[in-house]
Design a protein around this motif. Structure first.
Motif, PDB file in Angstrom:
ATOM      1  N   MET A   1      52.370  46.671  31.914  1.00 31.57           N
ATOM      2  CA  MET A   1      51.614  46.704  32.048  1.00 31.57           C
ATOM      3  C   MET A   1      51.889  46.837  33.712  1.00 31.57           C
ATOM      4  SD  MET A   1      47.698  46.200  32.445  1.00 31.57           S
ATOM      5  CE  MET A   1      47.232  45.277  31.136  1.00 31.57           C
ATOM      6  N   GLU A   2      51.230  48.172  34.298  1.00 32.63           N
ATOM      7  CA  GLU A   2      52.382  47.340  35.851  1.00 32.63           C
ATOM      8  C   GLU A   2      51.393  47.674  36.969  1.00 32.63           C
ATOM      9  OE1 GLU A   2      52.917  51.656  37.356  1.00 32.63           O
ATOM     10  OE2 GLU A   2      53.869  52.446  35.849  1.00 32.63           O
ATOM     11  N   LYS A   3      51.150  46.613  37.871  1.00 36.35           N
ATOM     12  CA  LYS A   3      50.122  45.781  38.453  1.00 36.35           C
ATOM     13  C   LYS A   3      49.911  46.494  38.544  1.00 36.35           C
ATOM     14  CE  LYS A   3      54.710  42.467  39.680  1.00 36.35           C
ATOM     15  NZ  LYS A   3      55.412  42.698  41.226  1.00 36.35           N
ATOM     16  N   ALA A   4      49.668  47.643  39.129  1.00 33.51           N
ATOM     17  CA  ALA A   4      49.014  48.503  40.265  1.00 33.51           C
ATOM     18  C   ALA A   4      47.247  48.864  39.026  1.00 33.51           C
ATOM     19  CB  ALA A   4      48.511  49.922  40.799  1.00 33.51           C
ATOM     20  N   GLU A   5      47.687  48.519  38.058  1.00 32.98           N
ATOM     21  CA  GLU A   5      46.462  48.761  36.543  1.00 32.98           C
ATOM     22  C   GLU A   5      46.328  47.691  36.384  1.00 32.98           C
ATOM     23  OE1 GLU A   5      46.237  50.157  32.332  1.00 32.98           O
ATOM     24  OE2 GLU A   5      48.549  50.550  32.734  1.00 32.98           O
ATOM     25  N   ILE A   6      46.598  46.401  36.623  1.00 31.82           N
ATOM     26  CA  ILE A   6      46.352  44.917  36.475  1.00 31.82           C
ATOM     27  C   ILE A   6      45.647  44.946  37.493  1.00 31.82           C
ATOM     28  CG2 ILE A   6      47.059  42.718  37.066  1.00 31.82           C
ATOM     29  CD1 ILE A   6      49.686  43.931  35.370  1.00 31.82           C
ATOM     30  N   LEU A   7      45.746  45.000  38.798  1.00 31.79           N
ATOM     31  CA  LEU A   7      44.928  45.422  39.717  1.00 31.79           C
ATOM     32  C   LEU A   7      43.607  45.984  39.576  1.00 31.79           C
ATOM     33  CD1 LEU A   7      47.070  44.791  42.870  1.00 31.79           C
ATOM     34  CD2 LEU A   7      45.881  42.866  41.573  1.00 31.79           C
ATOM     35  N   GLU A   8      43.866  47.139  39.103  1.00 30.03           N
ATOM     36  CA  GLU A   8      42.449  47.870  39.274  1.00 30.03           C
ATOM     37  C   GLU A   8      42.172  47.031  38.127  1.00 30.03           C
ATOM     38  OE1 GLU A   8      42.585  52.537  37.412  1.00 30.03           O
ATOM     39  OE2 GLU A   8      43.507  52.099  38.816  1.00 30.03           O
ATOM     40  N   ARG A   9      42.014  46.671  36.731  1.00 28.20           N
ATOM     41  CA  ARG A   9      40.873  45.970  36.132  1.00 28.20           C
ATOM     42  C   ARG A   9      40.602  44.439  35.972  1.00 28.20           C
ATOM     43  NH1 ARG A   9      44.148  46.714  30.122  1.00 28.20           N
ATOM     44  NH2 ARG A   9      44.626  49.107  30.173  1.00 28.20           N
ATOM     45  N   ALA A  10      41.956  44.103  37.362  1.00 29.65           N
ATOM     46  CA  ALA A  10      40.765  42.684  37.585  1.00 29.65           C
ATOM     47  C   ALA A  10      39.751  43.194  38.354  1.00 29.65           C
ATOM     48  CB  ALA A  10      42.209  42.198  38.399  1.00 29.65           C
ATOM     49  N   LYS A  11      40.115  44.267  39.676  1.00 32.17           N
ATOM     50  CA  LYS A  11      39.023  44.465  40.764  1.00 32.17           C
ATOM     51  C   LYS A  11      37.822  44.831  39.744  1.00 32.17           C
ATOM     52  CE  LYS A  11      42.320  44.547  44.287  1.00 32.17           C
ATOM     53  NZ  LYS A  11      42.615  45.514  45.764  1.00 32.17           N
ATOM     54  N   ALA A  12      37.907  45.459  39.184  1.00 32.01           N
ATOM     55  CA  ALA A  12      37.089  46.308  38.272  1.00 32.01           C
ATOM     56  C   ALA A  12      36.165  44.752  37.584  1.00 32.01           C
ATOM     57  CB  ALA A  12      37.219  47.082  36.898  1.00 32.01           C
ATOM     58  N   TYR A  13      37.150  44.189  36.830  1.00 30.34           N
ATOM     59  CA  TYR A  13      35.944  43.024  36.416  1.00 30.34           C
ATOM     60  C   TYR A  13      35.341  42.086  37.370  1.00 30.34           C
ATOM     61  CZ  TYR A  13      35.379  38.599  34.214  1.00 30.34           C
ATOM     62  OH  TYR A  13      34.686  37.224  33.948  1.00 30.34           O
ATOM     63  N   ILE A  14      35.846  41.811  38.702  1.00 31.97           N
ATOM     64  CA  ILE A  14      35.114  40.703  39.647  1.00 31.97           C
ATOM     65  C   ILE A  14      34.079  41.829  40.137  1.00 31.97           C
ATOM     66  CG2 ILE A  14      35.579  40.864  42.308  1.00 31.97           C
ATOM     67  CD1 ILE A  14      38.507  39.890  41.649  1.00 31.97           C
ATOM     68  N   ALA A  15      34.197  43.481  40.124  1.00 27.09           N
ATOM     69  CA  ALA A  15      32.302  44.085  40.985  1.00 27.09           C
ATOM     70  C   ALA A  15      31.552  43.665  39.546  1.00 27.09           C
ATOM     71  CB  ALA A  15      33.200  45.223  41.006  1.00 27.09           C
ATOM     72  N   ALA A  16      32.053  43.845  38.681  1.00 29.43           N
ATOM     73  CA  ALA A  16      31.014  43.615  37.640  1.00 29.43           C
ATOM     74  C   ALA A  16      30.467  42.112  36.914  1.00 29.43           C
ATOM     75  CB  ALA A  16      31.607  44.357  36.161  1.00 29.43           C
TER      76      ALA A  16
END
Length: 42
Positions: A1-16
């Motif tokens: 998995m690419e770093k950008a995708e990992i960060l996107e998922r992590a940030k979505a988790y943080i928001a929710a």
């Protein structure tokens, strides 16, 4: 998995995430750029 995708998922988790303890834990991993741990989780 690419770093950008990992960060996107992590940030979505943080928001929710409603539990501050878990949110802070993921925020710290993002801040440390611990992509290995983030990839394992997301």
């Amino acid at each position: 998995m690419e770093k950008a995708e990992i960060l996107e998922r992590a940030k979505a988790y943080i928001a929710a995430e409603k539990d501050e303890r878990f949110r802070k834990e993921v925020e710290e991993l993002v801040a440390k750029e611990d992509f290995k741990e983030l990839e394992d989780r997301f």
